[in-house]
Design a protein around this motif. Structure first.
Motif, PDB file in Angstrom:
ATOM      1  N   GLU A 487       0.761  -1.299   0.008  1.00  0.00           N
ATOM      2  CA  GLU A 487      -0.009  -0.015  -0.070  1.00  0.00           C
ATOM      3  C   GLU A 487       0.855   1.331  -0.122  1.00  0.00           C
ATOM      4  O   GLU A 487       0.556   2.160  -0.582  1.00  0.00           O
ATOM      5  CB  GLU A 487      -0.815   0.202   1.413  1.00  0.00           C
ATOM      6  CG  GLU A 487      -2.000  -1.104   1.183  1.00  0.00           C
ATOM      7  CD  GLU A 487      -2.807  -1.206   2.511  1.00  0.00           C
ATOM      8  OE1 GLU A 487      -2.317  -0.431   3.462  1.00  0.00           O
ATOM      9  OE2 GLU A 487      -3.665  -2.079   2.321  1.00  0.00           O
ATOM     10  N   ALA A 490       2.194   1.842  -3.374  1.00  0.00           N
ATOM     11  CA  ALA A 490       1.235   2.315  -4.152  1.00  0.00           C
ATOM     12  C   ALA A 490       0.811   3.707  -3.839  1.00  0.00           C
ATOM     13  O   ALA A 490       0.817   4.708  -4.863  1.00  0.00           O
ATOM     14  CB  ALA A 490      -0.099   1.574  -4.034  1.00  0.00           C
ATOM     15  N   GLN A 491       1.018   4.230  -2.641  1.00  0.00           N
ATOM     16  CA  GLN A 491       0.835   5.748  -2.456  1.00  0.00           C
ATOM     17  C   GLN A 491       1.792   6.461  -2.734  1.00  0.00           C
ATOM     18  O   GLN A 491       1.638   7.440  -3.465  1.00  0.00           O
ATOM     19  CB  GLN A 491       0.548   5.816  -0.802  1.00  0.00           C
ATOM     20  CG  GLN A 491      -0.802   5.291  -0.368  1.00  0.00           C
ATOM     21  CD  GLN A 491      -0.776   5.326   1.323  1.00  0.00           C
ATOM     22  OE1 GLN A 491       0.227   5.709   2.037  1.00  0.00           O
ATOM     23  NE2 GLN A 491      -1.617   4.809   1.849  1.00  0.00           N
ATOM     24  N   GLU A 493       3.613   5.878  -5.554  1.00  0.00           N
ATOM     25  CA  GLU A 493       3.401   5.687  -6.968  1.00  0.00           C
ATOM     26  C   GLU A 493       2.414   6.806  -7.362  1.00  0.00           C
ATOM     27  O   GLU A 493       2.813   7.850  -8.091  1.00  0.00           O
ATOM     28  CB  GLU A 493       3.145   4.420  -7.394  1.00  0.00           C
ATOM     29  CG  GLU A 493       2.983   4.464  -9.162  1.00  0.00           C
ATOM     30  CD  GLU A 493       4.241   4.852  -9.796  1.00  0.00           C
ATOM     31  OE1 GLU A 493       4.169   5.379 -10.894  1.00  0.00           O
ATOM     32  OE2 GLU A 493       5.434   4.741  -9.270  1.00  0.00           O
ATOM     33  N   GLU A 494       1.384   7.095  -6.555  1.00  0.00           N
ATOM     34  CA  GLU A 494       0.476   7.928  -6.717  1.00  0.00           C
ATOM     35  C   GLU A 494       1.055   9.468  -6.529  1.00  0.00           C
ATOM     36  O   GLU A 494       0.499  10.366  -7.307  1.00  0.00           O
ATOM     37  CB  GLU A 494      -0.759   7.713  -5.840  1.00  0.00           C
ATOM     38  CG  GLU A 494      -1.919   8.488  -6.148  1.00  0.00           C
ATOM     39  CD  GLU A 494      -3.329   8.193  -5.291  1.00  0.00           C
ATOM     40  OE1 GLU A 494      -4.034   8.971  -5.377  1.00  0.00           O
ATOM     41  OE2 GLU A 494      -3.005   7.316  -4.637  1.00  0.00           O
ATOM     42  N   LEU A 495       1.658   9.506  -5.423  1.00  0.00           N
ATOM     43  CA  LEU A 495       2.256  11.006  -4.984  1.00  0.00           C
ATOM     44  C   LEU A 495       3.000  11.311  -6.091  1.00  0.00           C
ATOM     45  O   LEU A 495       3.333  12.528  -6.597  1.00  0.00           O
ATOM     46  CB  LEU A 495       2.966  10.729  -3.827  1.00  0.00           C
ATOM     47  CG  LEU A 495       3.608  11.870  -3.024  1.00  0.00           C
ATOM     48  CD1 LEU A 495       2.470  13.114  -3.121  1.00  0.00           C
ATOM     49  CD2 LEU A 495       4.116  11.707  -2.034  1.00  0.00           C
ATOM     50  N   ARG A 496       3.781  10.287  -6.549  1.00  0.00           N
ATOM     51  CA  ARG A 496       5.028  10.829  -7.756  1.00  0.00           C
ATOM     52  C   ARG A 496       4.339  11.240  -8.903  1.00  0.00           C
ATOM     53  O   ARG A 496       4.711  12.231  -9.693  1.00  0.00           O
ATOM     54  CB  ARG A 496       5.954   9.587  -8.196  1.00  0.00           C
ATOM     55  CG  ARG A 496       7.010   9.713  -9.103  1.00  0.00           C
ATOM     56  CD  ARG A 496       7.533   8.473  -9.525  1.00  0.00           C
ATOM     57  NE  ARG A 496       6.672   7.528 -10.169  1.00  0.00           N
ATOM     58  CZ  ARG A 496       6.437   7.765 -11.456  1.00  0.00           C
ATOM     59  NH1 ARG A 496       6.865   8.759 -12.313  1.00  0.00           N
ATOM     60  NH2 ARG A 496       5.477   6.681 -11.867  1.00  0.00           N
ATOM     61  N   GLN A 497       3.179  10.389  -9.244  1.00  0.00           N
ATOM     62  CA  GLN A 497       2.349  10.883 -10.281  1.00  0.00           C
ATOM     63  C   GLN A 497       1.709  12.266 -10.228  1.00  0.00           C
ATOM     64  O   GLN A 497       1.874  12.918 -11.153  1.00  0.00           O
ATOM     65  CB  GLN A 497       1.297  10.006 -10.946  1.00  0.00           C
ATOM     66  CG  GLN A 497       1.514   8.418 -11.257  1.00  0.00           C
ATOM     67  CD  GLN A 497       0.738   7.617 -11.651  1.00  0.00           C
ATOM     68  OE1 GLN A 497      -0.619   7.802 -11.177  1.00  0.00           O
ATOM     69  NE2 GLN A 497       1.024   6.341 -12.018  1.00  0.00           N
ATOM     70  N   ASN A 498       1.282  12.439  -9.030  1.00  0.00           N
ATOM     71  CA  ASN A 498       0.846  13.824  -8.541  1.00  0.00           C
ATOM     72  C   ASN A 498       1.868  14.870  -8.849  1.00  0.00           C
ATOM     73  O   ASN A 498       1.578  16.049  -9.213  1.00  0.00           O
ATOM     74  CB  ASN A 498       0.265  13.992  -7.375  1.00  0.00           C
ATOM     75  CG  ASN A 498      -1.314  12.963  -7.295  1.00  0.00           C
ATOM     76  OD1 ASN A 498      -2.075  12.714  -8.202  1.00  0.00           O
ATOM     77  ND2 ASN A 498      -1.653  12.522  -6.170  1.00  0.00           N
ATOM     78  N   GLU A 501       2.458  15.555 -12.504  1.00  0.00           N
ATOM     79  CA  GLU A 501       1.269  16.525 -13.062  1.00  0.00           C
ATOM     80  C   GLU A 501       1.324  17.818 -12.722  1.00  0.00           C
ATOM     81  O   GLU A 501       1.099  18.682 -13.282  1.00  0.00           O
ATOM     82  CB  GLU A 501      -0.017  15.730 -12.804  1.00  0.00           C
ATOM     83  CG  GLU A 501      -0.483  14.418 -13.160  1.00  0.00           C
ATOM     84  CD  GLU A 501      -1.650  13.728 -12.914  1.00  0.00           C
ATOM     85  OE1 GLU A 501      -2.318  14.534 -11.929  1.00  0.00           O
ATOM     86  OE2 GLU A 501      -1.790  12.740 -13.343  1.00  0.00           O
TER      87      GLU A 501
END
Length: 525
Positions: A487, A490-491, A493-498, A501
């Motif tokens: 988890e 995954a968080q 990875e999501e933070l990196r994508q944010n 962006e």
């Protein structure tokens, strides 16, 4: 002094004979023990030799079977299966471990390496058979080329050389003890023959020469016979023949009694001992031999109890080792074994559990039942203090009931339902904490040593259950940690994508800002 000897010569002679008889009896028991231990040592050494040969035979069987199968490729030539080889290997080293523990033999360097080498032989054999069955001859030949025996046989030779020397020394010492015991027996018998027989002859001659003192001497003989050998309670003077014959008969009875007791026949009784004369014979040879028989019989009974308990715990330990990876299997196999070993008809095992909703609340859950009427236990959960099982947990003491509460449980058979005669509930403790309880119902009342065995067995089972539960908790925690790590990844990875962006948005804003500044400059110009 001469007058004293003449007056008490017969008494002294009888005392001497009696002392020699007692010494003979004592030495007979001692020498029997020495001989028995010597023979037992010889048997143990023979068993060690046979077992060591069986370990080599196991390898030869694997070698012949594997080579035959490799040449012919027919299942019939694979007469020695991998399972047989593993089983034989386990049995051989289990036997050697037991014998070494008894004999006090230790080889911390070579023996573990030998055991590991034999296990590797079995593993290589299994691997070879699998290669042959898969027609992978190159892999099979590679294993043959490794020739594990080159490194293993020197280790095995060093181990067997030291072991055989140790066993031969034991046998030699046992043989020396055996021969010494025989010599001691021979000396005592010769002393008894050389001193006892002439003494009896002297008494006979003395009685014939001294007719006037005959009655006095016979009475003296009779009294000494009663004092040191056997007292029948008869105070009548019945003549010289009856007194002498009575003494000889008592000696025969003593010899026969000792012979039977020495051979382990504890059902024999001293011929002539009655309730009326039992008190009279408390301090003489007959009374002492009877008391000695009781002590030997009690020691034999206690020894059998210890052996029964030791074998039971050993077998239980093996069951625990084979089932300790699964709590349900462990509890069932342990319950089944204890139920059968103690001759009970029903057995059930309850484990202490935590309430999932409130971890502070504990309850008992039925984990295993053997030959049990499950219809009486639809609800497998028992609260602390509820019923006999819950009360036993709270009181932390073994409960033995011979008056079973009505409708508590029934033992079902082809003849119908019957109420058991005995109900035993034993708390199983690990580190002074109760991990589980076992409940046994039986038509017989358990004896004290059986209850003690059950309590000791409970410690084994409680320890195994605690270990298994800890392993389960560790596994669950590990799985939770792995899930949390996933988890977190995954968080991240999501933070990196944010962040990417956000950087793209900022870059776009800076580009638009530069364009507006450029337009403004162009407008001014």
């Amino acid at each position: 002094m001469k007058k004293f000897l003449n007056k008490h010569l017969i008494s002294i002679a009888i005392i001497t004979v009696s002392t020699l008889i007692l010494l003979s009896v004592i030495l007979s028991f001692y020498n029997k023990k020495v001989m028995s231990e010597a023979l037992e040592t010889q048997e143990q050494a023979d068993l060690v030799f046979r077992t060591a040969e069986n370990t080599l035979l196991n390898i030869r069987q694997m070698d012949i079977s594997g080579r035959g199968y490799a040449l012919i490729r027919e299942e019939g030539f694979l007469f020695w299966s991998v399972e047989q080889a593993k089983k034989q290997n386990r049995e051989n080293f289990k036997t050697l471990d037991s014998l070494f523990a008894i004999q006090g033999y230790s080889d911390p360097v070579n023996y573990p390496r030998v055991k590991a080498g034999y296990r590797k032989y079995v593993d290589l054999y299994e691997e070879m058979v699998n290669h042959l069955k898969n027609d992978d001859l190159e892999a099979y030949k590679d294993l043959l080329r490794e020739d594990f025996g080159k490194t293993f046989w020197p280790i095995n030779d060093a181990f067997t050389t030291e072991l055989y020397e140790f066993e031969e020394n034991l046998v030699e010492e046992a043989q020396a003890a055996y021969e010494s015991a025989i010599l001691q027996n021979t000396i005592v018998q010769l002393l008894l023959l050389l001193i006892g027989l002439p003494t009896l002859i002297f008494i006979f001659i003395k009685l014939r020469r001294d007719e006037k003192k005959r009655i006095e001497l016979l009475i003296n003989l009779r009294e000494n016979n009663k004092k040191y050998l056997f007292n029948d309670g008869d105070t009548r003077f019945r003549g010289a023949a009856k007194i002498l014959n009575g003494s000889i008969e008592n000696l025969k009875k003593a010899a026969n009694y000792v012979k039977n007791v020495a051979s382990g026949n504890f059902d024999i009784s001293w011929d002539g001992i009655t309730e009326e004369n039992k008190v009279l014979n408390q301090d003489n040879l007959a009374g002492q031999l009877i008391e000695m028989k009781k002590q030997m019989e009690n020691a034999d009974i206690e020894n059998k109890k210890r052996i029964w308990s030791t074998e039971g715990l050993s077998n239980l330990s093996e069951i625990i080792r084979n089932s300790e990876q699964n709590t349900e299997e462990l509890t069932f196999e342990a319950t089944k074994y204890l139920t059968e070993y103690l001759g009970a008809q029903q057995g059930s095992l309850f484990i202490l559990m935590e309430d999932e909703e409130n971890e502070k609340d504990m309850y008992l859950e039925l984990s295993a039942a053997y030959a049990f009427d499950r219809r009486k236990y639809i609800n497998k959960r028992i609260e602390i203090g509820q019923g006999l099982v819950g009360q036993t947990y709270r009181e932390k003491e073994t409960l033995v009931l011979t008056e079973i509460p009505q409708d508590y449980t029934f033992i079902t058979s082809g003849l119908g339902d019957s109420t058991p005669s005995c109900l035993t509930i034993v708390p199983m403790k690990y580190n002074e904490e109760i991990q589980s309880l076992i409940e046994l119902a039986s038509f017989k009342v358990f004896k004290k040593h059986e209850i003690e065995f059950l309590e000791k067995a409970g410690e084994y089972i409680a320890s195994a259950i605690a270990t298994t539960q800890n392993n389960d908790k560790t596994r669950i925690l590990l799985e939770q940690m792995q899930q949390q790590a996933e988890e977190m990844r995954a968080q991240e990875e999501e933070l990196r994508q944010n962040m990417e962006e956000l950087e793209a948005t900022q870059e776009e804003m800076r580009r638009k800002e530069r364009m507006m500044e450029q337009k403004m400059k162009n407008s001014e110009n």
